[in-house]
Enzyme design. Structure first.
Site, PDB file in Angstrom:
ATOM      1  N   MET A 109       0.804  -1.224   0.000  1.00 11.56           N
ATOM      2  CA  MET A 109       0.000   0.000   0.000  1.00 11.56           C
ATOM      3  C   MET A 109       0.839   1.278   0.000  1.00 11.56           C
ATOM      4  SD  MET A 109      -2.843  -1.405  -0.464  1.00 11.56           S
ATOM      5  CE  MET A 109      -4.190  -0.246  -0.273  1.00 11.56           C
ATOM      6  N   LEU A 112       5.622   3.733  -4.924  1.00  8.72           N
ATOM      7  CA  LEU A 112       7.070   3.655  -5.118  1.00  8.72           C
ATOM      8  C   LEU A 112       7.574   4.904  -5.854  1.00  8.72           C
ATOM      9  CD1 LEU A 112       7.004  -0.078  -6.105  1.00  8.72           C
ATOM     10  CD2 LEU A 112       8.066   0.849  -4.031  1.00  8.72           C
ATOM     11  N   HIS A 128      -4.570  -4.651  -8.786  1.00  9.89           N
ATOM     12  CA  HIS A 128      -5.405  -3.564  -8.264  1.00  9.89           C
ATOM     13  C   HIS A 128      -6.869  -4.002  -8.320  1.00  9.89           C
ATOM     14  CE1 HIS A 128      -6.549   0.526  -7.303  1.00  9.89           C
ATOM     15  NE2 HIS A 128      -7.516   0.397  -8.212  1.00  9.89           N
TER      16      HIS A 128
HETATM   17  C1  GAR Z   1      -5.944  -7.003  -2.836  1.00  8.55           C
HETATM   18  O1  GAR Z   1      -7.327  -6.973  -3.098  1.00  8.55           O
HETATM   19  C2  GAR Z   1      -5.233  -6.074  -3.792  1.00  8.55           C
HETATM   20  O2  GAR Z   1      -5.857  -5.949  -5.043  1.00  8.55           O
HETATM   21  C3  GAR Z   1      -5.298  -4.766  -3.048  1.00  8.55           C
HETATM   22  O3  GAR Z   1      -5.071  -5.111  -1.714  1.00  8.55           O
HETATM   23  C4  GAR Z   1      -5.622  -6.402  -1.469  1.00  8.55           C
HETATM   24  C5  GAR Z   1      -4.594  -7.212  -0.697  1.00  8.55           C
HETATM   25  O4  GAR Z   1      -5.193  -8.266  -0.041  1.00  8.55           O
HETATM   26  N1  GAR Z   1      -4.320  -3.864  -3.530  1.00  8.55           N
HETATM   27  C6  GAR Z   1      -4.502  -2.562  -3.576  1.00  8.55           C
HETATM   28  O5  GAR Z   1      -5.508  -2.010  -3.195  1.00  8.55           O
HETATM   29  C7  GAR Z   1      -3.328  -1.786  -4.147  1.00  8.55           C
HETATM   30  N2  GAR Z   1      -3.688  -0.422  -4.347  1.00  8.55           N
HETATM   31  P1  GAR Z   1      -4.312  -9.387   0.682  1.00  8.55           P
HETATM   32  O6  GAR Z   1      -3.364  -8.687   1.639  1.00  8.55           O
HETATM   33  O7  GAR Z   1      -5.317 -10.229   1.384  1.00  8.55           O
HETATM   34  O8  GAR Z   1      -3.573 -10.126  -0.409  1.00  8.55           O
END
Ligand code: GAR
Length: 211
Positions: A109, A112, A128
């Site tokens: 999150m 970079l 994403h």
């Molecule tokens: C996922 O849904 C991913 O797409 C999102 O965080 C979640 C991670 O879940 N990523 C973002 O929002 C990036 N901006 P996890 O920790 O259970 O894998």
């Protein structure tokens, strides 16, 4: 895809592409990838897991399988750009000392810096939780619900210098249902993310993605 993306080598199960997975949270996507990699011969292997937060539950998925994992938190002493740079320098050191060939953002999150992106461009991917270019940023599921769209999904893309703006590799759709909350939509999207990301990594490491 524009010419400044440098793709990784074409790998094989005998000499798989060495991935670092960067996480910030529970790591359900990491867990799905590790399961996929241990389920059969693959052209990629997770050699290192890094979290920016010591508390990230996802680190335990790596520990359970004895995969090298590190928390690299932000400095408490530095501020602003200096703090970001010092943080990324420590990440870079870990990537280099573990012979990492590609960086996979899986619920990482932080944004970079362009310096980091330039080093890895073409070998740096993100997943994403929306159908980009719709709903970039940190609240994709909330934004999709508020916009009353009937379909959302997930996107795997190469990372460039912008926020969720890099070249799209592949997407999967899911319905947005009446009464959905951020949580129910998040879980529906995660289910397709967990299938899509390993498949895209197969495609990249097998040379099926070209510029
Ligand atoms: C996922 O849904 C991913 O797409 C999102 O965080 C979640 C991670 O879940 N990523 C973002 O929002 C990036 N901006 P996890 O920790 O259970 O894998």
């Amino acid at each position: 895809m524009s010419g400044d993306y440098l793709l990784p080598r074409i790998a094989s199960p005998e000499d798989p592409l060495r991935l670092a997975v960067l996480i910030s949270g529970g790591g359900s996507g990491l867990r799905a990838l590790l399961r996929y990699q241990s389920d059969g011969p693959r052209n990629h292997v997770t050699s290192l897991v890094i979290s920016d937060l010591k508390s990230a539950g996802g680190l335990s998925h790596a520990s359970d399988l004895e995969i090298h994992n590190l928390a690299i938190p932000l400095s408490q002493d530095l501020k602003g750009l200096e703090r970001r740079k010092e943080h990324e320098d420590r990440i870079m050191e870990a990537l280099v000392s573990n012979d990492i060939e590609m960086v996979v953002l899986s619920g990482y999150m932080r944004i970079l810096t362009p310096t980091f992106v330039a080093e890895w461009k073409g070998r740096l991917v993100n997943i994403h939780p929306s159908l980009l270019p719709e709903f970039p940023g940190a609240h994709a599921q909330r934004d999709a619900i508020n916009a009353r769209v009937k379909v959302s999904g997930c996107t795997v893309h190469f990372v460039d210098e912008g926020v969720d703006t890099g070249t799209i590799i592949e997407q999967r759709s899911v319905p947005v249902l009446p009464g959905d909350t951020v949580e129910t939509l998040t879980q529906r999207i995660k289910a397709v993310e967990h299938e899509l990301y390993p498949k895209v990594l197969d495609d990249i490491s097998s040379g099926r993605i070209s510029t």
